[in-house]
Design an enzyme around this catalytic site. Structure first.
Site, PDB file in Angstrom:
ATOM      1  N   ARG A  89       0.863  -1.013   0.201  1.00  0.00           N
ATOM      2  CA  ARG A  89       0.316   0.105  -0.053  1.00  0.00           C
ATOM      3  C   ARG A  89       0.944   0.998  -0.180  1.00  0.00           C
ATOM      4  O   ARG A  89       0.840   2.299  -0.953  1.00  0.00           O
ATOM      5  CB  ARG A  89      -1.206  -0.575   1.113  1.00  0.00           C
TER       6      ARG A  89
ATOM      7  N   HIS B 283      -7.262   8.847  10.423  1.00  0.00           N
ATOM      8  CA  HIS B 283      -6.879   8.030  10.923  1.00  0.00           C
ATOM      9  C   HIS B 283      -5.150   7.105  10.567  1.00  0.00           C
ATOM     10  O   HIS B 283      -4.332   6.111  10.048  1.00  0.00           O
ATOM     11  CB  HIS B 283      -7.143   6.358  10.106  1.00  0.00           C
TER      12      HIS B 283
ATOM     13  N   CYS C 264       8.400   0.551  22.111  1.00  0.00           N
ATOM     14  CA  CYS C 264       8.519   1.927  22.561  1.00  0.00           C
ATOM     15  C   CYS C 264       8.252   3.482  21.666  1.00  0.00           C
ATOM     16  O   CYS C 264       8.224   4.459  22.363  1.00  0.00           O
ATOM     17  CB  CYS C 264       9.905   2.282  22.235  1.00  0.00           C
TER      18      CYS C 264
ATOM     19  N   GLY D 122     -16.156  11.770  -1.176  1.00  0.00           N
ATOM     20  CA  GLY D 122     -15.554   9.975  -1.261  1.00  0.00           C
ATOM     21  C   GLY D 122     -15.460   9.129  -0.032  1.00  0.00           C
ATOM     22  O   GLY D 122     -14.579   8.199  -0.104  1.00  0.00           O
TER      23      GLY D 122
ATOM     24  N   GLU E 213     -21.848   7.017  -5.100  1.00  0.00           N
ATOM     25  CA  GLU E 213     -22.948   6.049  -4.856  1.00  0.00           C
ATOM     26  C   GLU E 213     -23.492   6.387  -3.366  1.00  0.00           C
ATOM     27  O   GLU E 213     -23.464   8.025  -2.391  1.00  0.00           O
ATOM     28  CB  GLU E 213     -22.563   4.306  -3.964  1.00  0.00           C
TER      29      GLU E 213
END
Ligand code: APR
Length: 252
Positions: free
Chosen positions: A72, A123, A134, A193, A221
């Site tokens: 990713r 996020h 640590c 989005g 959508e």
């Protein structure tokens, strides 16, 4: 998308608005070639989040999780900001509104690469890694260059992990608190989005709506919040956001 015409009522609210919060999700990066999570072709359609995006998964199989985030990371690095990212950056940098905050669920860094500055990453970010013992932080690219098949080991003996928020983990307190504060005082709340199904992030829409913000949703959508939208643009962000930003600028 052709020129967007706003209703007189919305134009009036745009003229008076002082603060705008833009709230984005994976869909804003779809046209940059990055997969979304849900819906047709989404990552979670093909892979199990329990095996890749939880602390338990990292404990059970750190190599698998590390390789997946390395993949990713490379995808994000090879991607480029698209017209939606660029239009949101323009809206901020041209100071169309006195206050602009971009709250994103995305970890890909494309908003910043587009030039956005006041960005709250709810996020986390895939551009950083930190030791799971640590907390020592480092550049993700360097960590992958050091070890791409398994998580590099920290000097304290811990393992490095991507600095993203996994399912079951708390969002960074300060970042979420600031996002909630900005959403509660937003005159315009622009959601772009996102499926608006993951909490506590999606709760920011409720905070803004309850505080009286004009709520604009961009998503091909419908989402659980579509019925609350004052303006809904059922189109890809790369088309709808530049047209919307032009209309907002025109009516300021
Ligand atoms: N333009 C705008 N929206 C789009 C586009 C596009 N080109 N393509 C798809 N979408 C919409 C989809 O219709 C969907 O509603 O983007 C949304 C993406 O939804 P998700 O995949 O659920 O992504 P997101 O809402 O960001 O997920 C929230 O869930 O998996 C976790 O941590 C991850 O941050 C993520 C969170």
């Amino acid at each position: 998308m052709e020129t967007l015409t706003l209703s007189e009522e919305i134009r009036e609210r745009v003229r008076e608005a002082r603060s705008l919060v833009a709230f984005s999700g994976a869909g804003v990066s779809r046209e940059s070639g990055l997969d979304t999570f849900r819906g047709a072709g989404g990552l979670w359609e093909k892979m199990r989040p329990e095996e890749l995006a939880t602390p338990q998964a990292f404990r059970a199989d750190p190599e698998k999780v590390w390789r997946w985030y390395a993949w990713r990371f490379r995808q994000a690095a090879e991607a480029a900001p698209n017209p939606a990212h660029l239009a949101l950056a323009r809206l901020e940098l041209e100071e169309v509104f006195p206050s602009f905050t971009l709250v994103t669920q995305n970890v890909d860094g494309l908003h910043r690469r587009a030039g956005s500055r006041n960005v709250l990453e709810l996020h986390g970010t895939i551009l950083r890694a930190h030791c799971n013992r640590c907390g020592q932080s480092r550049d993700m690219g360097e960590a992958i260059a050091e070890s791409s098949e398994e998580p590099p080991v920290c000097s304290c003996g811990g393992k490095y992990r991507p600095s993203v928020v996994w399912f079951g983990e708390a969002l960074p307190d300060d970042v979420f608190a600031q996002a909630a504060e900005e959403s509660a005082s937003a005159d315009l709340f622009l959601s772009v989005g996102t499926s608006s199904t993951v909490y506590p992030a999606a709760g920011l829409i409720e905070v803004a709506k309850r505080a009286g913000a004009l709520f604009v949703e961009v998503n091909p959508e419908p989402t659980p919040f579509s019925r609350l939208a004052d303006l809904r643009l059922a189109a890809p962000a790369g088309e709808a956001v530049p047209a919307l930003v032009d209309a907002l600028s025109r009516h300021r």
